[in-house]
Design an enzyme around this catalytic site. Sequence first.
Site, PDB file in Angstrom:
ATOM      1  N   ALA A 111     -11.935  73.512  68.610  1.00 49.82           N
ATOM      2  CA  ALA A 111     -12.824  74.623  68.940  1.00 49.82           C
ATOM      3  C   ALA A 111     -12.187  75.928  68.493  1.00 49.82           C
ATOM      4  CB  ALA A 111     -13.122  74.659  70.430  1.00 49.82           C
ATOM      5  N   GLY A 154     -10.950  69.350  71.312  1.00 53.39           N
ATOM      6  CA  GLY A 154     -12.309  69.291  71.813  1.00 53.39           C
ATOM      7  C   GLY A 154     -13.181  68.337  71.027  1.00 53.39           C
ATOM      8  N   GLU A 157     -12.521  65.016  72.488  1.00 57.77           N
ATOM      9  CA  GLU A 157     -13.144  64.990  73.815  1.00 57.77           C
ATOM     10  C   GLU A 157     -14.656  64.837  73.708  1.00 57.77           C
ATOM     11  OE1 GLU A 157     -10.168  67.691  76.519  1.00 57.77           O
ATOM     12  OE2 GLU A 157     -11.259  68.693  74.921  1.00 57.77           O
ATOM     13  N   GLU A 177      -3.404  69.803  71.885  1.00 57.85           N
ATOM     14  CA  GLU A 177      -3.370  71.051  72.641  1.00 57.85           C
ATOM     15  C   GLU A 177      -1.949  71.496  72.975  1.00 57.85           C
ATOM     16  OE1 GLU A 177      -7.453  69.304  73.492  1.00 57.85           O
ATOM     17  OE2 GLU A 177      -5.424  68.568  73.164  1.00 57.85           O
TER      18      GLU A 177
END
Length: 303
Positions: A111, A154, A157, A177
């Site tokens: 993201a 993301g 995810e 991350e």
Amino acid sequence: MAFSVSSRLLHLHRVIRPAIVSHTNASRVGPQALVASRLMSSAPSYNFVTVEKRGEGDCVGLVTLNRPKALNALCDGLMKEVDQIMIEMDNDPGVAAVVLTGSEKAFAAGADIKEMQNKNFVDCYLYNFLEGWDGITKIKKPVIAAVNGYALGGGCELAMMCDIILAGEKARFGQPEIVLGTIPGAGGTQRLTRAIGKSRAMQMCITGDPITAQQAKDWGLVSSVHPPDQLVAEAVKIGERIGQHSKLIVAICKESVNNAFELSLKQGLTVEKKLFYTTFATNDRKEGMTAFVEKRKAKFSDS
């Protein structure tokens, strides 16, 4: 083949985490007369995704993330569009399943860090940063992720929020991350652990190293691996197969399988039995069994 993230992943537009999307459950309901009006208009207008229908009888919705210059970074606007489209697909009586995909280069490389880099704890806590971003998990129809290229942070995810994941041979899955001094916040530590086990999930999350499509298959993260140019077609085929069944019963079955992630075995078996009983209150259960006895193809009415 394992490889370092230090140079490769940070180059990928420095994107890792989904941005905040604020939604309410109230936005998910609406008159059936308005179902799919946006999808079926002659010139639907989306900034970050493309939408079409595929498969026999246009029974499969195909949603394609479309921010190629940003490797499909999951910005706020993109996630809002995906959420709205999923609601419309869920309410469209002609759609049996939805395929979510990106480009051959990237499903979603994360993201846009620019949307989060200046946030502080107060911003995140008081305004529920990431709250509602999992709207895709709330729809009743099956969602199939067709993952080519990078599915990082993301993006990984988002893929795990779908019900089925198919991967292209060059796909890469990761939760990097940790490289940016944070941790997954949209399900990465939770869904990944349930999918591949503690040791492997821990390895991915605290090293930041991605895994290949074949590793993802071997570890149980994805269902199957396909040539990149055939991936979406294979996902659509699964959607078509789902479309041969009662949409109502499919939704009940999806609910039951999802309960396995949330409940103990004893609780899950109890819920499963009750959901099984509910099918006996439907016309489609009666039609399905009658058709079987009469040796003919069932004609489901989704009721």
